[in-house]
Design a protein around this motif. Structure first.
Motif, mmCIF file in Angstrom:
data_model
loop_
_atom_site.group_PDB
_atom_site.id
_atom_site.type_symbol
_atom_site.label_atom_id
_atom_site.label_comp_id
_atom_site.label_asym_id
_atom_site.label_seq_id
_atom_site.Cartn_x
_atom_site.Cartn_y
_atom_site.Cartn_z
ATOM 1 N N TYR A 48 4.969 5.337 -5.862
ATOM 2 C CA TYR A 48 3.738 4.552 -5.890
ATOM 3 C C TYR A 48 3.933 3.346 -6.795
ATOM 4 O O TYR A 48 4.692 3.409 -7.771
ATOM 5 C CB TYR A 48 2.562 5.394 -6.403
ATOM 6 C CG TYR A 48 2.225 6.570 -5.511
ATOM 7 C CD1 TYR A 48 1.371 6.430 -4.422
ATOM 8 C CD2 TYR A 48 2.793 7.823 -5.747
ATOM 9 C CE1 TYR A 48 1.067 7.508 -3.600
ATOM 10 C CE2 TYR A 48 2.503 8.906 -4.934
ATOM 11 C CZ TYR A 48 1.641 8.745 -3.860
ATOM 12 O OH TYR A 48 1.354 9.814 -3.042
ATOM 13 N N ASN B 269 0.789 -1.217 0.000
ATOM 14 C CA ASN B 269 0.000 0.000 0.000
ATOM 15 C C ASN B 269 0.827 1.275 0.000
ATOM 16 O O ASN B 269 0.284 2.368 0.005
ATOM 17 C CB ASN B 269 -0.930 0.017 1.217
ATOM 18 C CG ASN B 269 -0.169 0.033 2.528
ATOM 19 O OD1 ASN B 269 1.031 -0.171 2.551
ATOM 20 N ND2 ASN B 269 -0.868 0.277 3.607
ATOM 21 N N ILE C 154 1.526 1.944 -8.652
ATOM 22 C CA ILE C 154 0.404 1.854 -9.577
ATOM 23 C C ILE C 154 0.896 1.274 -10.904
ATOM 24 O O ILE C 154 2.096 1.284 -11.204
ATOM 25 C CB ILE C 154 -0.243 3.229 -9.806
ATOM 26 C CG1 ILE C 154 0.790 4.242 -10.329
ATOM 27 C CG2 ILE C 154 -0.887 3.734 -8.524
ATOM 28 C CD1 ILE C 154 0.214 5.579 -10.715
ATOM 29 N N TYR D 95 -5.027 1.775 -9.710
ATOM 30 C CA TYR D 95 -5.309 3.093 -9.144
ATOM 31 C C TYR D 95 -4.602 3.380 -7.829
ATOM 32 O O TYR D 95 -4.292 4.531 -7.525
ATOM 33 C CB TYR D 95 -6.815 3.252 -8.918
ATOM 34 C CG TYR D 95 -7.624 3.224 -10.186
ATOM 35 C CD1 TYR D 95 -7.356 4.103 -11.234
ATOM 36 C CD2 TYR D 95 -8.659 2.308 -10.353
ATOM 37 C CE1 TYR D 95 -8.090 4.073 -12.403
ATOM 38 C CE2 TYR D 95 -9.407 2.276 -11.520
ATOM 39 C CZ TYR D 95 -9.119 3.161 -12.544
ATOM 40 O OH TYR D 95 -9.849 3.119 -13.700
ATOM 41 N N TYR D 96 -4.345 2.327 -7.031
ATOM 42 C CA TYR D 96 -3.834 2.544 -5.676
ATOM 43 C C TYR D 96 -2.474 1.927 -5.402
ATOM 44 O O TYR D 96 -1.795 2.316 -4.457
ATOM 45 C CB TYR D 96 -4.842 2.002 -4.650
ATOM 46 C CG TYR D 96 -6.175 2.690 -4.711
ATOM 47 C CD1 TYR D 96 -6.381 3.906 -4.078
ATOM 48 C CD2 TYR D 96 -7.234 2.136 -5.424
ATOM 49 C CE1 TYR D 96 -7.604 4.548 -4.136
ATOM 50 C CE2 TYR D 96 -8.465 2.773 -5.496
ATOM 51 C CZ TYR D 96 -8.645 3.977 -4.857
ATOM 52 O OH TYR D 96 -9.845 4.620 -4.925
ATOM 53 N N SER E 258 -4.380 7.667 -6.201
ATOM 54 C CA SER E 258 -4.534 6.848 -4.999
ATOM 55 C C SER E 258 -5.087 7.595 -3.794
ATOM 56 O O SER E 258 -5.525 6.966 -2.832
ATOM 57 C CB SER E 258 -3.185 6.224 -4.617
ATOM 58 O OG SER E 258 -2.257 7.229 -4.239
ATOM 59 N N ARG E 259 -5.094 8.943 -3.835
ATOM 60 C CA ARG E 259 -5.425 9.679 -2.617
ATOM 61 C C ARG E 259 -6.575 10.672 -2.766
ATOM 62 O O ARG E 259 -7.080 11.180 -1.759
ATOM 63 C CB ARG E 259 -4.179 10.428 -2.114
ATOM 64 C CG ARG E 259 -2.963 9.540 -1.954
ATOM 65 C CD ARG E 259 -1.776 10.305 -1.423
ATOM 66 N NE ARG E 259 -1.799 10.376 0.029
ATOM 67 C CZ ARG E 259 -1.352 9.431 0.851
ATOM 68 N NH1 ARG E 259 -0.838 8.317 0.353
ATOM 69 N NH2 ARG E 259 -1.397 9.573 2.155
#
Length: 489
Positions: free
Chosen positions: A134, A4, A136, A295-296, A199-200
Motif C-alpha cells: 500500500y 489506488n 499510505i 488512509y487509502y 484502506s479497506r
C-alpha cells in the motif's frame, strides 16, 4: 483516481484469481452470478477494468437506479476482531493478557495471526486477492516524504510513520507470543496489515476498528458531490465543518451503504443512476487528497473536497475564532469562508475591529478597500509560496510525465540517468537507487519489486505537490480577478 493499488489485468492468472475469489464468496452467501459475466456480482454488477479511473472496479451490467440495492455481504463473511477471536481460543487468551492495545492494534494483530494460518484460514482465498503493498503515508520513506515539499504534508507523513512504528513496537511482544512467522513480525508486515485495515475496512456499530468486507471492497471511490462552499450563514458553516474530525469520518466513512441488523448483512446501494458499462462507485466520506493518501494510498486529480493551507501569521490565528483547519483554499482557488472572515478582520484597523466584527463573522465584505487589500495579501502570499518551492508546476508536470514513461526504458539506471539530467536536485547522488537497493540480503527480483513500490509512492508525492501548487496558482488568478472587478466599480 491516482495510485489506488489495484492490480492490472495483464495476465490470465489474475482473472483466474478473481474467479476463484467469487467462487469462494458464493459459498459464504455473497451473491455472485456467472449468467451475465464471467466475473459477475449479483444480477446487475460485474468486475471490470477502468484505465485511468481507479483500475479494477465494478461495472453496471444493466441500468441501475439511484438507491437500488447492489450487493449484500452476510455477517458470516465479514472479517472482524470478534469473528477472528471466536474461532481461536489461543488468540483470545493471548489478547486478554494485553488489554492496553487499541482496537486498531488488536485488529491488526488478529489479521496477521489469521494470515499466519495460510490455507487453514477460511478467508485464505480473500487474503490472496489483497494487494501486496500500500502507498499510505505510513509506508513513506524519507525520499518520498521530502518529495511532498510542503511542510504540513511532510509533517503528516512523518507523524504517520512514527505512529505506525510506535504501535508495532507496542504489539511486538504479543505477536511473538502468538508465534507468528518471522516475516509477519516485521515492520513491513505491520504496515501491510495496517494499510489493509486503513484502506479497506467499513464501519460497523459493534467495533470501531471496522470490518473487512470481501467482494464489497471491490468498489472504487467517488468523492461526495455536495458543494463544500455552499454556506449560507455561520451556523451552517459550523455544522458542516464539525464533520471534519478525522477520527469520526474515518470510522463512519461509508455513506452509500452500511450494516443492517434486520438482514444481518452489509448492504450496498447505488449513489446515483448508472448506465450499462459505467463504473459503479461508492463514497467513503469527505477527504482531502492528503487524507486520501494517508488512509487509502491514492489521490483524486479533481477532488472537490480538496483543501490547501498556506502559512498565516500568528496574529491572524489569534484574531480568528475559527479552528486552523477551517482556514484554507478550495480546490477551485477560492479562499474558504473562515479564511476570508479572519483576513477581513485582520486587515481592519485595531480601533474599528469591535464595531465591524459582526460583519466579518457573518461573511460580509467590510469595504471595497478592505476586500482589495485582503485579496492582494493572499495573492502575494501565494505567489511567494510558489517561488519558494524547490520545483515549479511545469517541472513537476514534466517529472510526472517522465515517470509515466519509465517502462519505455530498458532498465531503471537508464531512466534515472535521463531524469537526473533534467531534474538533478531531486536525483542527487542517485538517491532513488540508494533508497531502492539499500537493503542488504535482497535478491535482484526483490530489489526490483521494492524499487517499483518506492517509485509508485514517490510519484504520488510529486502528484500531490503538483496539485497543491495548482490550487495555489488558481488562488492567485481568483484574487486577481476579484481585484480587477472591484477596481473597475
Amino acid at each position: 483516481m491516482v495510485g489506488n493499488g489495484k492490480m492490472n489485468p495483464s495476465s490470465e492468472a489474475e482473472e483466474r484469481g478473481m474467479k476463484s475469489l467469487l467462487k469462494w464468496a458464493a459459498k459464504y452467501g455473497i451473491e455472485v452470478s456467472e449468467s451475465c459475466s464471467s466475473l459477475g456480482l449479483g444480477h446487475c454488477l460485474g468486475v471490470s477494468w477502468f484505465p485511468g479511473a481507479g483500475g479494477r472496479g465494478v461495472a453496471a451490467l444493466r441500468p441501475i437506479s439511484k438507491g437500488e440495492l447492489l450487493l449484500k455481504v452476510p455477517k458470516s463473511a465479514l472479517i472482524t476482531t470478534d469473528s477472528l477471536l471466536s474461532r481461536d481460543e489461543t488468540l483470545s487468551l493471548a489478547l486478554k493478557a494485553h488489554p492496553s492495545h487499541s482496537s486498531i492494534q488488536v485488529f491488526t494483530v488478529c489479521l496477521l495471526y489469521e494470515i499466519n494460518k495460510g490455507k487453514a484460514s477460511p478467508w485464505h482465498p480473500y487474503f490472496l486477492h489483497l494487494p501486496r503493498s500500500y502507498s499510505i503515508l505510513a509506508a513513506f520513506g524519507e525520499l518520498e516524504t521530502q518529495a511532498l515539499q510542503v511542510d504540513y504534508a511532510i509533517w503528516a507523513a512523518q507523524k504517520a510513520v512514527t505512529k505506525a512504528k510506535y504501535e508495532w513496537e507496542q504489539a511486538f511482544t504479543l505477536m511473538k507470543e502468538l508465534k507468528l512467522k518471522p516475516p509477519l513480525l516485521t515492520f513491513r508486515a505491520w504496515i501491510w496489515a495496517t494499510g489493509t485495515i486503513s484502506s479497506r475496512t467499513l464501519h460497523i456499530p459493534w467495533d470501531e476498528a471496522g470490518c473487512l468486507c470481501p467482494v464489497g471492497d471491490l468498489f472504487n471511490y467517488a468523492a461526495p458531490t455536495e458543494d463544500p462552499d455552499s454556506f449560507e450563514n455561520v451556523e451552517n458553516w459550523q455544522n458542516e465543518h464539525a464533520k471534519d474530525d478525522l477520527d469520526i469520518h474515518h470510522s463512519q466513512r461509508l455513506t452509500d451503504g452500511g450494516y443492517e441488523e434486520d438482514v444481518a448483512a452489509y448492504c450496498f446501494y447505488a449513489k446515483k443512476n448508472y448506465n450499462v458499462g459505467e463504473q459503479v462507485l461508492l463514497s467513503y466520506g469527505t477527504y482531502t487528497n492528503l487524507e486520501l493518501l494517508e488512509y487509502y494510498g491514492f489521490l483524486l486529480e479533481d477532488n472537490p473536497n480538496e483543501k490547501v493551507f498556506i502559512p498565516l501569521d500568528l496574529d491572524m490565528h489569534s484574531l480568528s475564532c475559527w479552528p486552523k483547519e477551517s482556514l484554507y483554499i478550495h480546490q477551485n482557488g477560492r479562499p474558504s469562508f473562515a479564511l476570508m472572515c479572519a483576513l477581513r478582520l485582520w486587515a481592519t484597523p485595531l480601533q474599528q475591529r469591535k464595531s465591524i466584527g459582526h460583519l466579518a463573522y457573518s461573511g460580509c465584505p467590510i469595504s471595497k478597500g478592505n476586500e482589495i487589500y485582503v485579496m492582494k495579501w493572499i495573492g502575494k502570499k501565494c505567489d511567494a509560496l510558489l517561488k519558494e518551492m524547490p520545483t515549479s508546476v511545469e517541472e513537476d508536470k514534466s517529472l510526472v510525465h517522465l515517470m509515466d514513461k519509465m517502462e519505455e526504458y530498458e532498465n531503471l539506471g537508464e531512466w534515472v540517468k535521463k531524469a537526473s539530467a533534467v531534474f538533478g536536485g531531486e536525483f542527487g547522488d542517485n538517491n532513488i537507487l540508494k533508497a531502492a537497493y539499500g537493503v542488504e540480503g535482497d535478491d535482484e527480483l526483490t530489489s526490483l519489486v521494492r524499487t517499483k513500490m518506492l517509485i509508485d509512492r514517490w510519484k504520488l508525492a510529486v502528484q500531490w505537490r503538483l496539485m497543491y501548487k495548482t490550487v495555489v496558482a488558481r488562488c492567485i488568478s481568483y484574487c486577481t480577478d476579484i481585484i480587477n472587478s472591484l477596481s473597475t466599480q
